[in-house]
Write a protein that holds these residues in place. Sequence first.
Motif, PDB file in Angstrom:
ATOM      1  N   PHE A  74     -16.204   2.348  19.721  1.00 31.48           N
ATOM      2  CA  PHE A  74     -16.790   3.501  20.402  1.00 31.48           C
ATOM      3  C   PHE A  74     -16.811   3.263  21.899  1.00 31.48           C
ATOM      4  N   ALA A  75     -16.672   4.341  22.651  1.00 33.91           N
ATOM      5  CA  ALA A  75     -16.749   4.241  24.112  1.00 33.91           C
ATOM      6  C   ALA A  75     -17.282   5.551  24.669  1.00 33.91           C
ATOM      7  N   THR A  76     -17.927   5.436  25.809  1.00 32.65           N
ATOM      8  CA  THR A  76     -18.284   6.626  26.567  1.00 32.65           C
ATOM      9  C   THR A  76     -17.104   6.892  27.487  1.00 32.65           C
ATOM     10  N   ALA A  77     -16.449   8.007  27.281  1.00 32.33           N
ATOM     11  CA  ALA A  77     -15.239   8.307  28.047  1.00 32.33           C
ATOM     12  C   ALA A  77     -15.597   8.798  29.441  1.00 32.33           C
ATOM     13  N   SER A  78     -14.911   8.252  30.411  1.00 33.07           N
ATOM     14  CA  SER A  78     -15.155   8.675  31.786  1.00 33.07           C
ATOM     15  C   SER A  78     -14.043   9.589  32.284  1.00 33.07           C
ATOM     16  N   ALA A  80     -19.623  13.194  15.316  1.00 39.33           N
ATOM     17  CA  ALA A  80     -19.253  11.794  15.571  1.00 39.33           C
ATOM     18  C   ALA A  80     -19.602  10.914  14.365  1.00 39.33           C
ATOM     19  N   TYR A  81     -20.796  11.099  13.804  1.00 42.22           N
ATOM     20  CA  TYR A  81     -21.185  10.329  12.620  1.00 42.22           C
ATOM     21  C   TYR A  81     -20.245  10.617  11.452  1.00 42.22           C
ATOM     22  N   ALA A  82     -19.900  11.871  11.244  1.00 39.64           N
ATOM     23  CA  ALA A  82     -19.006  12.225  10.135  1.00 39.64           C
ATOM     24  C   ALA A  82     -17.615  11.612  10.327  1.00 39.64           C
ATOM     25  N   LEU A  83     -17.104  11.652  11.538  1.00 41.34           N
ATOM     26  CA  LEU A  83     -15.790  11.050  11.793  1.00 41.34           C
ATOM     27  C   LEU A  83     -15.832   9.543  11.580  1.00 41.34           C
ATOM     28  N   ALA A  84     -16.878   8.897  12.076  1.00 40.07           N
ATOM     29  CA  ALA A  84     -16.997   7.444  11.893  1.00 40.07           C
ATOM     30  C   ALA A  84     -17.144   7.099  10.409  1.00 40.07           C
ATOM     31  N   ARG A  96     -10.710   4.952  13.533  1.00 41.18           N
ATOM     32  CA  ARG A  96     -10.685   3.606  14.125  1.00 41.18           C
ATOM     33  C   ARG A  96     -11.405   3.552  15.458  1.00 41.18           C
ATOM     34  N   SER A  97     -11.335   4.653  16.212  1.00 35.83           N
ATOM     35  CA  SER A  97     -12.001   4.667  17.518  1.00 35.83           C
ATOM     36  C   SER A  97     -12.455   6.077  17.840  1.00 35.83           C
ATOM     37  N   LEU A  98     -13.459   6.145  18.690  1.00 33.37           N
ATOM     38  CA  LEU A  98     -14.036   7.437  19.047  1.00 33.37           C
ATOM     39  C   LEU A  98     -14.585   7.351  20.458  1.00 33.37           C
ATOM     40  N   ASP A  99     -14.118   8.240  21.306  1.00 28.23           N
ATOM     41  CA  ASP A  99     -14.624   8.324  22.677  1.00 28.23           C
ATOM     42  C   ASP A  99     -15.569   9.510  22.763  1.00 28.23           C
ATOM     43  N   ILE A 100     -16.739   9.279  23.297  1.00 29.77           N
ATOM     44  CA  ILE A 100     -17.751  10.318  23.435  1.00 29.77           C
ATOM     45  C   ILE A 100     -17.748  10.818  24.875  1.00 29.77           C
ATOM     46  N   VAL A 101     -17.669  12.131  25.041  1.00 26.96           N
ATOM     47  CA  VAL A 101     -17.695  12.748  26.360  1.00 26.96           C
ATOM     48  C   VAL A 101     -18.889  13.691  26.405  1.00 26.96           C
ATOM     49  N   ASP A 102     -19.700  13.563  27.439  1.00 29.14           N
ATOM     50  CA  ASP A 102     -20.833  14.456  27.628  1.00 29.14           C
ATOM     51  C   ASP A 102     -21.127  14.513  29.117  1.00 29.14           C
ATOM     52  N   VAL A 103     -21.574  15.666  29.587  1.00 31.58           N
ATOM     53  CA  VAL A 103     -21.930  15.772  31.004  1.00 31.58           C
ATOM     54  C   VAL A 103     -23.105  14.857  31.333  1.00 31.58           C
ATOM     55  N   ASP A 104     -23.922  14.545  30.333  1.00 24.34           N
ATOM     56  CA  ASP A 104     -25.042  13.630  30.502  1.00 24.34           C
ATOM     57  C   ASP A 104     -24.601  12.246  30.019  1.00 24.34           C
ATOM     58  N   ARG A 105     -24.170  11.419  30.942  1.00 22.98           N
ATOM     59  CA  ARG A 105     -23.619  10.096  30.600  1.00 22.98           C
ATOM     60  C   ARG A 105     -24.624   9.247  29.819  1.00 22.98           C
ATOM     61  N   ASP A 106     -25.898   9.317  30.166  1.00 24.96           N
ATOM     62  CA  ASP A 106     -26.913   8.538  29.450  1.00 24.96           C
ATOM     63  C   ASP A 106     -26.989   8.953  27.987  1.00 24.96           C
ATOM     64  N   ARG A 107     -26.884  10.241  27.732  1.00 22.91           N
ATOM     65  CA  ARG A 107     -26.930  10.723  26.349  1.00 22.91           C
ATOM     66  C   ARG A 107     -25.698  10.238  25.581  1.00 22.91           C
ATOM     67  N   ARG A 130     -25.995   4.028  19.139  1.00 18.94           N
ATOM     68  CA  ARG A 130     -26.421   4.336  17.762  1.00 18.94           C
ATOM     69  C   ARG A 130     -25.245   4.232  16.798  1.00 18.94           C
ATOM     70  N   LEU A 131     -24.094   4.733  17.206  1.00 21.62           N
ATOM     71  CA  LEU A 131     -22.914   4.676  16.341  1.00 21.62           C
ATOM     72  C   LEU A 131     -22.454   3.238  16.111  1.00 21.62           C
ATOM     73  N   GLU A 132     -22.452   2.434  17.175  1.00 15.36           N
ATOM     74  CA  GLU A 132     -22.028   1.035  17.051  1.00 15.36           C
ATOM     75  C   GLU A 132     -22.885   0.271  16.048  1.00 15.36           C
ATOM     76  N   SER A 133     -24.170   0.579  16.005  1.00 17.72           N
ATOM     77  CA  SER A 133     -25.050  -0.130  15.077  1.00 17.72           C
ATOM     78  C   SER A 133     -24.805   0.278  13.626  1.00 17.72           C
ATOM     79  N   GLN A 134     -24.273   1.465  13.422  1.00 18.48           N
ATOM     80  CA  GLN A 134     -24.042   1.979  12.069  1.00 18.48           C
ATOM     81  C   GLN A 134     -22.619   1.751  11.555  1.00 18.48           C
ATOM     82  N   PHE A 135     -21.659   1.683  12.471  1.00 16.11           N
ATOM     83  CA  PHE A 135     -20.249   1.625  12.070  1.00 16.11           C
ATOM     84  C   PHE A 135     -19.530   0.506  12.822  1.00 16.11           C
TER      85      PHE A 135
END
Length: 142
Positions: free
Chosen positions: A46-50, A9-13, A18-29, A36-41
Motif C-alpha cells: 500500500f502507498a499514499t500516492a502523490s 480499498a478493503y474489498a480490493l485488498a 498485489r498493490s494499491l495506491d490511495i489518493v485523497d485530497v486529504d493526505r493525512d486521511r 489500517r490496510l497494512e495491518s490487515q493485509f
Amino acid sequence: AGGAGSAIAYALAAGGVRSLDIVDVDRDRADALVKRLESQFPNCVFATASGKRAEVDMVVNASTVGMKPNQGMPGDIGPLSPNTLVADVVISERPTALVGHAIRCGCKWADGCDMHAGQVDALVEFFASTSHDSVTAAAAAA
C-alpha cells in the motif's frame, strides 16, 4: 480514503490485489487508511500516492467528483492503457468526465449505475436466501 473509498480499498485488498495506491485530497486521511490496510493485509503493498503512476491496472473514483455536470476529473489521471479497468461510483445520467476519459482511451469501465445495480442484486439475493426468522433475530440483536 473516505467511507466509500475505504470500503472499496478493503474489498480490493481482500480480493487479492498485489498493490494499491490511495489518493485523497486529504493526505493525512490517505495515510491513515494505508496504515489500517497494512495491518490487515500484509501480502499487499500500500502507498499514499502523490502523483499519477506510469501504468495501472485499475482506477476507481470513490469521491463525489463528477456528481455535478462539468465538474471535471477527480485528479490528474493521464493517459490510460486500454487494459485499464476504470470504475466511477458516481451515479449519473451521462458519463462522468472519468468514464468519458476511459471510453476515449478504449478502457473497460463501470459507472455508478452499474455498481448500484450490483448492490441491488446482492441485497435481493441476501434477503431471498435468508429466512425471515434469522433476519428478525439479527435485527433484534442489533
